[in-house]
Design a protein around this motif. Sequence first.
Motif, PDB file in Angstrom:
ATOM      1  N   ALA A   1       0.840  -1.206   0.000  1.00 26.66           N
ATOM      2  CA  ALA A   1       0.000   0.000   0.000  1.00 26.66           C
ATOM      3  C   ALA A   1       0.874   1.255   0.000  1.00 26.66           C
ATOM      4  O   ALA A   1       0.575   2.233  -0.700  1.00 26.66           O
ATOM      5  CB  ALA A   1      -0.928  -0.021   1.205  1.00 26.66           C
ATOM      6  N   LEU A   2       1.959   1.230   0.773  1.00 26.76           N
ATOM      7  CA  LEU A   2       2.859   2.387   0.832  1.00 26.76           C
ATOM      8  C   LEU A   2       3.582   2.591  -0.497  1.00 26.76           C
ATOM      9  O   LEU A   2       3.749   3.726  -0.958  1.00 26.76           O
ATOM     10  CB  LEU A   2       3.877   2.199   1.959  1.00 26.76           C
ATOM     11  N   ASN A   3       4.010   1.507  -1.122  1.00 28.32           N
ATOM     12  CA  ASN A   3       4.693   1.618  -2.421  1.00 28.32           C
ATOM     13  C   ASN A   3       3.767   2.172  -3.493  1.00 28.32           C
ATOM     14  O   ASN A   3       4.187   2.963  -4.347  1.00 28.32           O
ATOM     15  CB  ASN A   3       5.226   0.248  -2.851  1.00 28.32           C
ATOM     16  N   ALA A   4       2.500   1.749  -3.463  1.00 30.81           N
ATOM     17  CA  ALA A   4       1.529   2.259  -4.438  1.00 30.81           C
ATOM     18  C   ALA A   4       1.310   3.756  -4.230  1.00 30.81           C
ATOM     19  O   ALA A   4       1.218   4.524  -5.192  1.00 30.81           O
ATOM     20  CB  ALA A   4       0.209   1.505  -4.300  1.00 30.81           C
ATOM     21  N   LEU A   5       1.225   4.172  -2.967  1.00 31.27           N
ATOM     22  CA  LEU A   5       1.057   5.600  -2.670  1.00 31.27           C
ATOM     23  C   LEU A   5       2.281   6.384  -3.119  1.00 31.27           C
ATOM     24  O   LEU A   5       2.161   7.462  -3.715  1.00 31.27           O
ATOM     25  CB  LEU A   5       0.827   5.793  -1.165  1.00 31.27           C
ATOM     26  N   GLN A   6       3.466   5.847  -2.870  1.00 30.65           N
ATOM     27  CA  GLN A   6       4.688   6.546  -3.267  1.00 30.65           C
ATOM     28  C   GLN A   6       4.776   6.711  -4.781  1.00 30.65           C
ATOM     29  O   GLN A   6       5.191   7.759  -5.281  1.00 30.65           O
ATOM     30  CB  GLN A   6       5.913   5.793  -2.746  1.00 30.65           C
ATOM     31  N   ALA A   7       4.359   5.663  -5.514  1.00 27.07           N
ATOM     32  CA  ALA A   7       4.369   5.754  -6.978  1.00 27.07           C
ATOM     33  C   ALA A   7       3.399   6.833  -7.452  1.00 27.07           C
ATOM     34  O   ALA A   7       3.675   7.561  -8.412  1.00 27.07           O
ATOM     35  CB  ALA A   7       4.001   4.407  -7.586  1.00 27.07           C
ATOM     36  N   ALA A   8       2.264   6.952  -6.755  1.00 26.33           N
ATOM     37  CA  ALA A   8       1.241   7.920  -7.153  1.00 26.33           C
ATOM     38  C   ALA A   8       1.679   9.357  -6.892  1.00 26.33           C
ATOM     39  O   ALA A   8       1.272  10.277  -7.613  1.00 26.33           O
ATOM     40  CB  ALA A   8      -0.064   7.626  -6.413  1.00 26.33           C
TER      41      ALA A   8
END
Length: 502
Positions: A77-84
């Motif tokens: 979830a954190l990696n997806a947010l960082q990519a966004a």
Amino acid sequence: MSTITTSVNSATANAQSQVQQAAQSIISGSTGNSTMDVATLVSALVNAKTAGQTAALKAKQTSDTTTLSAFGALSSALNALQAAIKSLSDGTTLSTFGATASGKGMDPKAGPGAVAGSYSIDVKQIAASQSLSSAAFDATAKLGTGKLTISIGGKSTDVTIDSTNNTLSGIANAINKAGNNPGVTATIVTGTGGAHLVLRSTTTGAANTINVSTSNVQNDTGLSSLGVTSTPGANGAASTIVSSDTSKAWQQSEAAQDALFTIGGIAASSSANAVTAAISGVTLNLSSAAVGTTQTLTIAPDTTAQNTAITNFANLYNTVVTTINSLSSYDKTSKTGGALLGDSTLTTIKNSLASIVGGGVGTGSSAIGLASIGITLKGDPADGTLVIDSKKLSTALTSSPAQVAALFNSTNGIGAKLNKSITDFVKTGGIIDTRSTALNADLKSITTQQTTLANYSAQLTKQYQNQFTALNTLMATMNNNSQYLTALFGGSKSAGALATNK
């Protein structure tokens, strides 16, 4: 009471019950009522020795695996947010521009370096690649041998024509297979008058004209007539040709030419229809529908892309918060908690992200937060997710772009701070990696302990089997002896064989 303790107590109690049941077989065997159940007895005794440790290891293994999986879900979830938030954290999204044209045939794209503005564009012609068709020949006729030199745009190749390839189709194949072909394709088109060799340039532009010369021609029955000279038109205009044999002249199906247009009255040209050098940061993709039209090109901030990026950020932040809430939840009815309930690492991450999103940018009267662009926290403070007012966000992007840019500036904007914080959490050596490494090490240790315990159980089983098998044999012998002596001397209720002289 912890799950591990509960599992150990339950396993121990069950093992003790099995031992009590198995022990009855010893009593029964010793009294001659039945044969001792060695297998059940051994299994119960071994289980009694190992049940507690087995249950403890299994429970700890399950707990570690569940916790490790929970950290994996949180990291995802954190990696997806960082990519966004990447394009928001470095400022690229809020500096993007969109390009639109008022008519057809001109598909503009704005990229890095584009500047807001409006331009009047008049398209005179689009770029084209040259296409030539030879005079008609008999498709199977031998045209002679020699050499063809094919050149285009300053590059050339020599094609040897011999008895194996001196038909029109053979020549076309030889051109196409030439190792250093300069950018000419050849094909055969058959019409009512015969077969035609058609040459096409693979590249558009006035300079990319096709030239064919012949040399060392032998047994000439048409090969020498394949010579043609093309001349580029002046200032990007259409090319012209001259055939080496006017009685078998080439035809120019399509002329080589540049795209010609004006931008605000300034004349410009391009060898390709994807025009990249005319306006800084803008690509004009021209097609025939634009010819003869005057259109208005408008370059403006791409609020649609910006809106999408900010909305995506808010949604993925909500995914992180929802994941955290699920992992730290507690159900009073079932009295079960999330995999990371009370975990200090999870609490640190939750508080850090909430502080950044809730704090905004700047201090005092100059401070601005997400609420200023229509993004607020949900009514329930314990929830922690964001709610987006799409209308207010669109208005802010259109009427207050400087405020939005300040909120997501690349130095201390919300995106930049979230990006740094998440990097610290998920990087190698970060708090999640440290916990995951420790859990994996513990799982490896548990596997080793389980192997050792399994070996001990196997050894103990073999030992008990030997002991109780021997005991079972001894008790069976004693029972047999007891029955024989009773039959011989009599018992409390019988006289016996000796007493009756039988």
